[in-house]
Design a protein around this motif. Structure first.
Motif, PDB file in Angstrom:
ATOM      1  N   CYS A 162      -3.362  -7.386  -0.805  1.00 40.91           N
ATOM      2  CA  CYS A 162      -2.814  -6.957  -1.128  1.00 40.91           C
ATOM      3  C   CYS A 162      -1.262  -7.790  -0.858  1.00 40.91           C
ATOM      4  N   HIS A 189      -7.773  -4.076   2.191  1.00 32.23           N
ATOM      5  CA  HIS A 189      -6.737  -2.488   2.466  1.00 32.23           C
ATOM      6  C   HIS A 189      -6.309  -1.857   0.649  1.00 32.23           C
ATOM      7  N   ALA A 191      -5.182   1.487  -1.996  1.00 35.76           N
ATOM      8  CA  ALA A 191      -4.566   2.662  -2.039  1.00 35.76           C
ATOM      9  C   ALA A 191      -5.378   4.224  -1.623  1.00 35.76           C
ATOM     10  N   THR A 192      -5.309   4.650  -1.286  1.00 40.29           N
ATOM     11  CA  THR A 192      -5.892   6.334  -0.615  1.00 40.29           C
ATOM     12  C   THR A 192      -6.094   6.877  -2.431  1.00 40.29           C
ATOM     13  N   TYR A 199      -1.448   8.600   0.509  1.00 33.60           N
ATOM     14  CA  TYR A 199      -0.830   8.296  -0.625  1.00 33.60           C
ATOM     15  C   TYR A 199       0.587   8.002  -0.582  1.00 33.60           C
ATOM     16  N   GLN A 202       1.256   5.502   2.165  1.00 30.35           N
ATOM     17  CA  GLN A 202       1.765   4.098   1.144  1.00 30.35           C
ATOM     18  C   GLN A 202       2.269   3.931   0.571  1.00 30.35           C
ATOM     19  N   ASN A 203       3.266   4.758  -0.325  1.00 30.31           N
ATOM     20  CA  ASN A 203       3.636   4.087  -1.572  1.00 30.31           C
ATOM     21  C   ASN A 203       5.673   4.224  -0.542  1.00 30.31           C
ATOM     22  N   THR A 206       5.486   0.755   1.527  1.00 30.07           N
ATOM     23  CA  THR A 206       5.361  -0.780   0.809  1.00 30.07           C
ATOM     24  C   THR A 206       6.345  -1.705   0.175  1.00 30.07           C
ATOM     25  N   PHE A 218       0.483  -1.822   0.222  1.00 28.16           N
ATOM     26  CA  PHE A 218      -0.510  -0.617   1.049  1.00 28.16           C
ATOM     27  C   PHE A 218      -0.726   0.103  -0.270  1.00 28.16           C
ATOM     28  N   ASN A 219      -0.188   0.165  -1.281  1.00 31.34           N
ATOM     29  CA  ASN A 219      -0.742   0.787  -2.874  1.00 31.34           C
ATOM     30  C   ASN A 219      -1.051   0.453  -3.806  1.00 31.34           C
ATOM     31  N   MET A 244      -5.212   2.103   7.303  1.00 35.02           N
ATOM     32  CA  MET A 244      -5.345   1.755   6.043  1.00 35.02           C
ATOM     33  C   MET A 244      -6.962   2.287   5.843  1.00 35.02           C
TER      34      MET A 244
END
Length: 253
Positions: A162, A189, A191-192, A199, A202-203, A206, A218-219, A244
Motif C-alpha cells: 500500500c 488493505h 480499494a473497495t 470507495y 477511501q479516495n 488517501t 487506502f485506494n 479497511m
C-alpha cells in the motif's frame, strides 16, 4: 533601466509591500526548515508509533488470518526439498510476523526505514525459534544489490504494498528472488468496490494517509497488480475489517 530604478525606489518606500515580502520570505524559510525536520524525525516517530501503538492493535485483529495464511509454510519446504525455509520479508517493520514462521526458518528482514531495526532486535529475542539475518536497508523496488536471483523459498509482504512507490516493480523483484515453486505471501488493505460511499471515503482520505502514514494508499487495487505480475498460481480472498478491506493470499512462482 530607468524603470527598474523607479520600481526599486517605490518598493523601498512601500511599507505594505516590504511587509508582504518579509512574510513570504519568512514562510518559505520556515517551510524549508520544517521539511528538513520532517525528513529527519518522521522515520523515527513512525517506527516508534508502529511498535508501541499501531502494530499491537493490528496484530490483535489479524493474528487469526495470518496464522491461516502462513500455515502451509512447512508444505513449501517439503515441495522445495529444504529442511529449513528461507524467507525474505519486504517491509519487515518491527518483525511482528516472526511468530508465525516455522522453527529453523531463516529470515532476511528488509525495510527502507532503519529506525525499525532497534525494535526488530527486541522481536528477535522473543522469537528465537527463527534465525534473523542482519537488517537490510533497502526499497523493495530494487533489491538486486542485496538479494540474489532465485535465492529464497518464500517472500512476505504484509501492509507494505500500500505504501511502495511502484507496486509492479516490487512484484517483479519478488518473482526474481523467489525460487521456482516458491511462494509469495501477502496481506494488504485495498480499494473497495468502485461507486460505493466507502470507495469515495477511501479516495478522500488517501492524501492524508500518504502524508501521515508513510505513503500509505487506502485506494490501491493491489490484486490487479498481483494478477498481471505473471505468477503461476494466485489464490486470495478479501474481507472487511473496520474501515479497511483486507486482501489476503498467496502467489506461487
Amino acid at each position: 533601466m530607468h524603470f527598474l530604478f523607479k520600481w526599486w525606489n517605490w518598493l523601498c518606500d512601500n511599507v505594505i509591500t516590504q511587509t508582504v515580502l518579509v512574510y513570504v520570505a519568512g514562510t518559505l524559510i520556515l517551510l524549508k526548515v520544517l521539511s528538513r525536520i520532517y525528513r529527519i524525525y518522521y522515520p523515527r516517530v513512525f517506527a516508534y508509533l508502529m511498535y508501541r501503538v499501531i502494530s499491537p492493535i493490528g496484530e490483535r485483529k489479524s493474528k487469526k488470518a495470518k496464522r491461516k495464511m502462513f500455515q502451509d509454510l512447512p508444505e513449501v519446504a517439503k515441495k522445495l526439498n529444504v529442511n529449513d525455509l528461507s524467507i525474505l520479508e519486504i517491509g519487515v517493520g518491527t518483525g511482528t510476523n516472526f511468530m508465525f514462521y516455522p522453527k529453523g526458518t531463516t529470515v532476511y528482514p528488509l525495510d527502507p526505514n532503519p529506525s525499525f531495526n532497534q525494535y526488530l532486535e527486541e522481536n528477535k529475542k522473543v522469537n528465537n525459534h527463527v534465525e534473523v539475518k542482519p537488517f537490510i536497508e533497502c526499497y523493495g523496488e530494487d533489491m538486486k544489490s542485496h538479494v540474489a536471483d532465485q535465492s529464497v523459498d518464500a517472500v512476505v509482504c504484509t501492509l507494505t504494498l500500500c505504501s511502495v512507490s511502484d507496486t509492479d516493480a516490487v512484484l517483479s523483484e519478488v518473482k526474481r528472488v523467489l525460487k521456482h515453486g516458491g511462494k509469495f505471501y501477502f496481506m494488504e488493505h485495498v480499494a473497495t468496490t468502485q461507486g460505493t460511499w466507502f470507495y469515495f471515503f477511501q479516495n478522500a482520505v488517501t492524501p492524508l494517509t500518504k502524508f501521515f502514514g508513510d505513503n500509505c494508499h487506502f485506494n490501491r487495487e493491489t490484486w490487479k497488480a498481483i494478477a498481471r505480475a505473471g505468477f503461476a498460481d494466485v489464490q486470495h480472498e478479501t474481507r472487511r475489517n473496520g474501515i479497511m478491506v483486507i486482501l489476503c493470499g498467496t502467489a506461487t512462482k
